[in-house]
Design a protein around this motif. Sequence first.
Motif, mmCIF file in Angstrom:
data_model
loop_
_atom_site.group_PDB
_atom_site.id
_atom_site.type_symbol
_atom_site.label_atom_id
_atom_site.label_comp_id
_atom_site.label_asym_id
_atom_site.label_seq_id
_atom_site.Cartn_x
_atom_site.Cartn_y
_atom_site.Cartn_z
ATOM 1 N N PRO A 35 51.570 6.166 137.537
ATOM 2 C CA PRO A 35 51.025 7.460 137.099
ATOM 3 C C PRO A 35 50.825 8.394 138.294
ATOM 4 C CG PRO A 35 49.306 5.806 137.104
ATOM 5 C CD PRO A 35 50.579 5.077 137.402
ATOM 6 N N VAL A 36 51.035 9.699 138.083
ATOM 7 C CA VAL A 36 50.872 10.682 139.160
ATOM 8 C C VAL A 36 49.775 11.698 138.843
ATOM 9 C CG1 VAL A 36 53.247 10.446 139.971
ATOM 10 C CG2 VAL A 36 52.709 12.137 138.196
ATOM 11 N N THR A 37 49.412 11.808 137.582
ATOM 12 C CA THR A 37 48.353 12.752 137.221
ATOM 13 C C THR A 37 46.992 12.100 137.394
ATOM 14 O OG1 THR A 37 48.280 12.102 134.885
ATOM 15 C CG2 THR A 37 49.906 13.776 135.511
ATOM 16 N N PRO A 38 45.945 12.890 137.670
ATOM 17 C CA PRO A 38 44.592 12.310 137.816
ATOM 18 C C PRO A 38 44.158 11.535 136.567
ATOM 19 C CG PRO A 38 44.634 14.538 138.652
ATOM 20 C CD PRO A 38 45.953 14.327 137.996
ATOM 21 N N THR A 39 44.433 12.082 135.391
ATOM 22 C CA THR A 39 44.056 11.381 134.157
ATOM 23 C C THR A 39 44.804 10.054 134.045
ATOM 24 O OG1 THR A 39 43.693 13.502 133.051
ATOM 25 C CG2 THR A 39 43.942 11.552 131.651
ATOM 26 N N GLY A 40 46.084 10.066 134.338
ATOM 27 C CA GLY A 40 46.875 8.841 134.278
ATOM 28 C C GLY A 40 46.394 7.794 135.265
ATOM 29 N N GLN A 41 45.988 8.232 136.454
ATOM 30 C CA GLN A 41 45.506 7.281 137.456
ATOM 31 C C GLN A 41 44.174 6.649 137.043
ATOM 32 O OE1 GLN A 41 45.551 9.725 140.964
ATOM 33 N NE2 GLN A 41 47.736 9.392 141.341
ATOM 34 N N VAL A 42 43.306 7.445 136.401
ATOM 35 C CA VAL A 42 42.046 6.896 135.901
ATOM 36 C C VAL A 42 42.316 5.861 134.813
ATOM 37 C CG1 VAL A 42 39.933 7.431 134.632
ATOM 38 C CG2 VAL A 42 40.674 8.921 136.509
ATOM 39 N N ILE A 43 43.211 6.199 133.902
ATOM 40 C CA ILE A 43 43.565 5.255 132.834
ATOM 41 C C ILE A 43 44.189 3.995 133.424
ATOM 42 C CG2 ILE A 43 45.063 4.888 130.836
ATOM 43 C CD1 ILE A 43 44.760 7.873 130.216
ATOM 44 N N GLY A 44 45.084 4.167 134.387
ATOM 45 C CA GLY A 44 45.730 3.025 135.015
ATOM 46 C C GLY A 44 44.743 2.109 135.711
ATOM 47 N N SER A 45 43.747 2.695 136.377
ATOM 48 C CA SER A 45 42.729 1.884 137.055
ATOM 49 C C SER A 45 41.927 1.063 136.052
ATOM 50 C CB SER A 45 41.798 2.795 137.860
ATOM 51 O OG SER A 45 42.520 3.529 138.826
ATOM 52 N N GLN A 88 56.124 13.106 133.783
ATOM 53 C CA GLN A 88 57.216 12.162 134.065
ATOM 54 C C GLN A 88 57.898 11.758 132.752
ATOM 55 O OE1 GLN A 88 56.346 9.207 137.413
ATOM 56 N NE2 GLN A 88 54.278 9.526 136.591
ATOM 57 N N PRO A 89 58.683 12.637 132.154
ATOM 58 C CA PRO A 89 59.307 12.325 130.858
ATOM 59 C C PRO A 89 60.292 11.171 130.918
ATOM 60 C CG PRO A 89 60.192 14.366 131.763
ATOM 61 C CD PRO A 89 59.019 13.995 132.625
ATOM 62 N N GLU A 90 60.900 10.928 132.083
ATOM 63 C CA GLU A 90 61.849 9.818 132.191
ATOM 64 C C GLU A 90 61.132 8.486 132.367
ATOM 65 O OE1 GLU A 90 64.637 10.598 135.241
ATOM 66 O OE2 GLU A 90 65.573 12.315 134.210
ATOM 67 N N ALA A 91 60.038 8.487 133.110
ATOM 68 C CA ALA A 91 59.298 7.240 133.345
ATOM 69 C C ALA A 91 58.480 6.830 132.131
ATOM 70 C CB ALA A 91 58.393 7.395 134.564
ATOM 71 N N PHE A 92 57.979 7.813 131.377
ATOM 72 C CA PHE A 92 57.157 7.549 130.192
ATOM 73 C C PHE A 92 57.774 8.286 128.999
ATOM 74 C CE2 PHE A 92 54.499 7.233 133.943
ATOM 75 C CZ PHE A 92 53.815 6.048 133.749
ATOM 76 N N PRO A 93 58.949 7.851 128.532
ATOM 77 C CA PRO A 93 59.682 8.608 127.507
ATOM 78 C C PRO A 93 59.078 8.507 126.107
ATOM 79 C CG PRO A 93 60.811 6.556 127.982
ATOM 80 C CD PRO A 93 59.666 6.645 128.946
ATOM 81 N N SER A 94 58.387 7.394 125.828
ATOM 82 C CA SER A 94 57.812 7.170 124.505
ATOM 83 C C SER A 94 56.734 6.095 124.640
ATOM 84 C CB SER A 94 58.890 6.704 123.517
ATOM 85 O OG SER A 94 59.441 5.463 123.948
ATOM 86 N N ILE A 95 55.995 5.886 123.565
ATOM 87 C CA ILE A 95 54.966 4.834 123.614
ATOM 88 C C ILE A 95 55.605 3.451 123.770
ATOM 89 C CG2 ILE A 95 53.161 3.670 122.284
ATOM 90 C CD1 ILE A 95 52.313 6.389 121.227
ATOM 91 N N PRO A 96 56.656 3.119 122.996
ATOM 92 C CA PRO A 96 57.308 1.821 123.253
ATOM 93 C C PRO A 96 57.863 1.713 124.667
ATOM 94 C CG PRO A 96 57.926 2.640 121.099
ATOM 95 C CD PRO A 96 57.182 3.755 121.777
ATOM 96 N N GLY A 97 58.446 2.824 125.175
ATOM 97 C CA GLY A 97 58.960 2.800 126.536
ATOM 98 C C GLY A 97 57.868 2.649 127.566
ATOM 99 N N THR A 98 56.678 3.147 127.291
ATOM 100 C CA THR A 98 55.553 3.037 128.214
ATOM 101 C C THR A 98 54.963 1.635 128.212
ATOM 102 O OG1 THR A 98 55.055 5.359 127.764
ATOM 103 C CG2 THR A 98 53.340 4.099 128.858
ATOM 104 N N MET A 99 55.290 0.842 127.195
ATOM 105 C CA MET A 99 54.740 -0.518 127.133
ATOM 106 C C MET A 99 55.215 -1.387 128.287
ATOM 107 S SD MET A 99 54.609 -1.517 123.096
ATOM 108 C CE MET A 99 53.463 -0.672 121.997
ATOM 109 N N TRP A 100 56.361 -1.050 128.893
ATOM 110 C CA TRP A 100 56.784 -1.777 130.095
ATOM 111 C C TRP A 100 55.736 -1.606 131.190
ATOM 112 C CZ3 TRP A 100 59.240 -5.392 132.485
ATOM 113 C CH2 TRP A 100 59.461 -5.309 133.864
ATOM 114 N N TRP A 101 55.305 -0.362 131.394
ATOM 115 C CA TRP A 101 54.246 -0.127 132.377
ATOM 116 C C TRP A 101 52.977 -0.870 131.957
ATOM 117 C CZ3 TRP A 101 49.439 1.778 131.331
ATOM 118 C CH2 TRP A 101 48.612 2.028 132.436
ATOM 119 N N GLY A 102 52.646 -0.854 130.652
ATOM 120 C CA GLY A 102 51.435 -1.518 130.183
ATOM 121 C C GLY A 102 51.450 -3.009 130.449
#
Length: 337
Positions: free
Chosen positions: A215-225, A187-201
């Motif tokens: 997150p849509v990937t299994p690794t991303g979902q584990v991290i998100g949980s 998801q390059p548009e949803a997670f374009p950079s580390i600063p951009g991902t901080m909104w999700w964080g």
Amino acid sequence: MGHISLRKRTRRLVDPTHADGRGKLFNWVIISLILLNVLAVALETVDWIYAAYSAQFVLLETVSVAVFTAEYLARIWSAVEAGEPYDRPVVGRLRYATRPLLLLDLVAIAPFYITLVGGTSDLRFLRALRLMRFLRLFRLVRYSESMQAFGRAFALKRGQLVVAMTGNLILLVVASSLMYFAEHAAQPEAFPSIPGTMWWGIVTLTTVGYGDVTPVTPTGQVIGSAVAILGIGLFALPASIMASGFIQGSSYETGYCPDCGHEIDWESDVSADGPTYGVSNRVRIDITAESALDYDYHGVHGTVAEYDPDRDEYLIELDESEERLTATWKDLRTPLR
């Protein structure tokens, strides 16, 4: 009755702690004017209201700034009546003017004078200056015991709050970095950079969960949980620290220890030089931020066995264990039971 100078009467008038009837009336006038200004700033953003009542808004702003300016100058002029360290005519007033609330007073009225003299023609900057009038709301701190309680709680727990917020910031950076590397390819548009991902964080750690970025990937979902679970406890930590600060701060008003409920005699127990206890006097261990003893001794009673005037230390024999420990006056209180 002795003559009271105009400067001293002015000081009493503008001092929120003064109980005089005119002082209270002055306080309520200023409070009402502050609230009216904040309401006006909000209503000015409604186009049809501002178009219909623009002249009234300008008049209110002019009158308010005139009153706030007179109040500000009156505080500076009468500052020498506050005593040390403001008793020197020039240096004292300058020092008084650098107090946080006085600086806030100045910043709250400055936009009016900047625009009045034509200090800028940038419309965006002008809008920003007008929004600075919302700072007048914070002037209520001077008149509100409830808002002052926030300040006391923060001051009491600022060290712990800094630690907690630092931990939250570290967790935010780590979580955003891991999620970026896990989801950027998918998801390059949803997670374009580390600063951009901080909104999700931020949304995830605060458990708000807007759902606009997931997150849509299994690794991303584990991290998100994992991040969501950690956020429940860690991001709530500052709130619990502030609650502890409120409880501790209230003890200075009620006169009771927030931990064990022991009544504290502030007049005899706490002073600039500390109380003096004699041999055989009954004392109570009271652990505070300035104590060197372990908190396990908090609330324990004992008797003064010896006193060393050179080191200003007491040898205390505890009641229950007959253990002897060394303490200073900062560790001791007079038991009232």
